[in-house]
Structure formats: structure tokens, C-alpha cells
Scaffold this motif. Structure first.
Motif, PDB file in Angstrom:
ATOM      1  N   VAL A  76       0.852  -1.194   0.000  1.00  0.00           N
ATOM      2  CA  VAL A  76       0.000   0.000   0.000  1.00  0.00           C
ATOM      3  C   VAL A  76       0.887   1.244   0.000  1.00  0.00           C
ATOM      4  CG1 VAL A  76      -1.819  -1.209   1.262  1.00  0.00           C
ATOM      5  CG2 VAL A  76      -0.182   0.205   2.516  1.00  0.00           C
ATOM      6  N   GLU A  77       0.270   2.382  -0.282  1.00  0.00           N
ATOM      7  CA  GLU A  77       0.967   3.660  -0.240  1.00  0.00           C
ATOM      8  C   GLU A  77       0.139   4.654   0.550  1.00  0.00           C
ATOM      9  OE1 GLU A  77       1.509   4.444  -4.337  1.00  0.00           O
ATOM     10  OE2 GLU A  77      -0.612   4.764  -4.775  1.00  0.00           O
ATOM     11  N   ALA A  78       0.829   5.514   1.286  1.00  0.00           N
ATOM     12  CA  ALA A  78       0.151   6.546   2.060  1.00  0.00           C
ATOM     13  C   ALA A  78      -0.348   7.626   1.107  1.00  0.00           C
ATOM     14  CB  ALA A  78       1.102   7.141   3.090  1.00  0.00           C
ATOM     15  N   VAL A  79      -1.578   8.072   1.331  1.00  0.00           N
ATOM     16  CA  VAL A  79      -2.153   9.096   0.448  1.00  0.00           C
ATOM     17  C   VAL A  79      -2.439  10.388   1.180  1.00  0.00           C
ATOM     18  CG1 VAL A  79      -3.087   7.469  -1.205  1.00  0.00           C
ATOM     19  CG2 VAL A  79      -4.463   8.091   0.772  1.00  0.00           C
ATOM     20  N   ALA A  80      -2.654  10.337   2.480  1.00  0.00           N
ATOM     21  CA  ALA A  80      -2.985  11.550   3.224  1.00  0.00           C
ATOM     22  C   ALA A  80      -2.959  11.254   4.712  1.00  0.00           C
ATOM     23  CB  ALA A  80      -4.364  12.080   2.826  1.00  0.00           C
ATOM     24  N   SER A  81      -2.932  12.299   5.514  1.00  0.00           N
ATOM     25  CA  SER A  81      -3.068  12.186   6.960  1.00  0.00           C
ATOM     26  C   SER A  81      -4.124  13.164   7.413  1.00  0.00           C
ATOM     27  CB  SER A  81      -1.736  12.489   7.661  1.00  0.00           C
ATOM     28  OG  SER A  81      -0.766  11.529   7.323  1.00  0.00           O
ATOM     29  N   ASP A  82      -4.929  12.739   8.372  1.00  0.00           N
ATOM     30  CA  ASP A  82      -5.952  13.618   8.921  1.00  0.00           C
ATOM     31  C   ASP A  82      -6.019  13.393  10.420  1.00  0.00           C
ATOM     32  OD1 ASP A  82      -7.343  11.210   9.264  1.00  0.00           O
ATOM     33  OD2 ASP A  82      -8.528  11.485   7.464  1.00  0.00           O
ATOM     34  N   ALA A  83      -7.076  13.903  11.050  1.00  0.00           N
ATOM     35  CA  ALA A  83      -7.208  13.796  12.501  1.00  0.00           C
ATOM     36  C   ALA A  83      -7.284  12.350  12.964  1.00  0.00           C
ATOM     37  CB  ALA A  83      -8.448  14.565  12.958  1.00  0.00           C
ATOM     38  N   HIS A  84      -7.643  11.458  12.054  1.00  0.00           N
ATOM     39  CA  HIS A  84      -7.776  10.044  12.412  1.00  0.00           C
ATOM     40  C   HIS A  84      -6.514   9.254  12.088  1.00  0.00           C
ATOM     41  CE1 HIS A  84     -12.030  10.752  13.150  1.00  0.00           C
ATOM     42  NE2 HIS A  84     -12.111  11.327  11.956  1.00  0.00           N
ATOM     43  N   GLY A  85      -5.471   9.930  11.606  1.00  0.00           N
ATOM     44  CA  GLY A  85      -4.220   9.261  11.289  1.00  0.00           C
ATOM     45  C   GLY A  85      -3.982   9.172   9.794  1.00  0.00           C
ATOM     46  N   SER A  86      -3.008   8.358   9.404  1.00  0.00           N
ATOM     47  CA  SER A  86      -2.659   8.222   7.996  1.00  0.00           C
ATOM     48  C   SER A  86      -3.695   7.368   7.261  1.00  0.00           C
ATOM     49  CB  SER A  86      -1.278   7.583   7.855  1.00  0.00           C
ATOM     50  OG  SER A  86      -0.284   8.381   8.430  1.00  0.00           O
TER      51      SER A  86
END
Length: 274
Positions: A76-86
């Protein structure tokens, strides 16, 4: 418990034995009118088994309509981070190193070709975990009644199993994990299309050790070749789970077997001090 290995002269002999066992179980499930669920690793370790299984399917004229292939993991690849994590997404399933591509092209398509029209694995018969909801994979497997046979493989350098890194909890479930450097190095050999370590993804979604142990009716750990000497040494000595070599979880599973070839056994002597 310690599992005494069954040693074969080469990977082809190993694959033929294991494929015959799987074919027997597929026939038994068909007679019982139930689904047959086969847990599968990508990569080299089970390749001879997959080839031999296609031969068994053709020879026995097996119907595979009740067979489900459960893949262990995917990059998998990381696409974004938000308040709930990556947040993560699976890689393109057409890439050479995609585990989903491997399952489709190296397992399902050859088996379907061997089975023939009207006897193929169903279009929804190839499963893989989703990083958007990893826990759903464990639930799906449980709802299917568990995995009849989970084929397992050990990383050569660090004992990773699927993408479970060193130190993974024995009760871990399907989840996204960062890939250890040794795991990524091992995958350079598994997928020679990588031109260097920088091209190997840094994350994967993987079944957990607890998933394997709790959801499998039986497991077979496979290791062959001189590069698996260290793995053979650790696996033959294991009496239970050892966190520094995650593949030892197989010894805690139901009805475990260990299949090695002579090259791996011979090479294991070099690691006698482990």
C-alpha cells in the motif's frame, strides 16, 4: 510444540506433495457441498506448489467453483493524513510486485485454465485485504468458516510472515504495517523488477499472526533453497512463537507441518549457533 520437518529432494517434489494434498481437500469439500478456502502467499516459496496444483486440477478434472483464494497481503501507499491518522490505498494491481496481480496471474488464471470452462474459480473467488478497512478481512474469513489450509512462508533474513514485522504481537489481526528494511531487502529477490531498495514500497496491509493462528484449520510452512537456511534452522527449532522471528507462529497453529527441501536443510547447518 516443535514440528518435525518433512524433507524433499527439491522444490518440485515438495510442490507435488503439497499440491496433491490440496487437490484431495478440494475434492473432499466438493463432496461435502461446502466452500474450500486456501490461504496463499505471493512470491517464490509456494510457486512450485501452485504449478503442481494446476497439473492436479487438469489431471483430476477438478471443479473449482467452490474454491476461494485468500491472499495474505498487499503493498500500500500513504495518500494523506488527517485527525484520524494516515490513510492508505493499495498499489496499482497491474504492477509486477502487486500481490493481487500475483494471485490473479500466478494462481487463479493457471488453475482456471487447467479446470476448463464452467469449472473455474468464481470471479469473486480471489480475496485480498483492504487498507481502508483491514478488520473487514478477518470478519470475511470468519464468515466463510475460516481457512481450510494456509500455506505459509518465512522471510529469509528476518523471519517475517506475510508483512508481519519482527516484534509483531501473537494476537495481531489484519492491519497496515510499515515494512522493515530486511523485509524490503528480501523482496528485492522476490520481485526482480525492483531496480533498487528505493522502489520497494514502505507499507503493506497484512493478515495478522492472530488471524493466521485463529482462522486456519491447518497450516503448512514451506521453505526451500540455500537462501532459506537460516529460516529452516529457526523453524525446525521453534516450540512456539518467538517475536524475533515471526514465522515461528506456525508452531502454535492447528495441525502445523513444516516442508523443507534438502538445500535449505543443508544450508541450515551454517546457522547452528542460532
Amino acid at each position: 510444540m516443535r514440528v518435525s520437518p518433512i524433507v524433499f529432494p527439491d522444490p518440485e517434489a515438495l510442490g507435488r506433495r503439497l499440491a496433491a494434498e490440496i487437490a484431495d481437500e478440494i475434492e473432499e469439500a466438493a463432496r461435502a457441498g461446502r466452500r474450500y478456502v486456501l490461504g496463499c502467499p505471493g512470491g517464490r516459496s509456494a510457486a512450485s506448489t501452485y504449478r503442481a496444483l494446476a497439473e492436479e486440477v487438469a489431471t483430476r478434472r477438478l471443479d473449482l467453483g467452490h474454491v476461494v483464494i485468500v491472499m495474505m497481503d498487499e503493498y500500500v501507499e500513504a495518500v494523506a493524513s488527517d485527525a484520524h491518522g494516515s490513510r492508505y490505498r493499495v498499489i496499482d494491481p497491474e504492477l509486477p510486485h502487486s500481490c493481487v496481480r500475483f494471485g490473479r496471474e500466478e494462481i487463479v488464471e493457471p488453475l482456471n485454465a487447467a479446470a476448463g470452462p464452467g469449472r473455474e474459480i468464481a470471479p469473486d473467488g480471489l480475496w485480498a485485504p483492504d487498507p481502508a478497512d483491514p478488520g473487514a478481512y478477518d470478519r470475511r474469513i470468519a464468515e466463510a468458516g475460516g481457512i481450510d489450509l494456509f500455506l505459509l512462508a518465512s522471510g529469509a533474513g528476518d523471519g517475517h510472515i506475510a508483512f508481519n514485522p519482527v516484534g509483531s504481537a501473537a494476537d495481531s489481526r489484519t492491519r497496515v504495517v510499515p515494512l522493515g528494511e530486511q523485509t524490503r531487502i528480501d523482496n528485492l529477490s522476490t520481485f526482480p523488477t525492483f531496480r533498487g531498495l528505493e522502489e520497494v514500497p514502505r507499507y503493506g496491509v497484512t493478515v495478522g499472526l492472530g488471524t493466521i493462528r485463529a482462522q486456519s484449520r491447518r497450516v503448512v510452512m514451506v521453505a526451500h533453497g540455500r537462501d532459506k537456511g537460516r529460516a529452516a534452522r529457526r523453524l525446525t527449532r521453534a516450540t512456539g512463537y518467538e517475536a524475533d522471528w515471526p514465522a515461528t507462529i506456525f508452531a502454535d497453529c492447528a495441525h502445523p507441518r513444516l516442508y523443507l527441501d534438502q538445500a535449505a536443510v543443508a544450508a541450515s547447518a551454517s546457522f547452528a549457533s542460532l
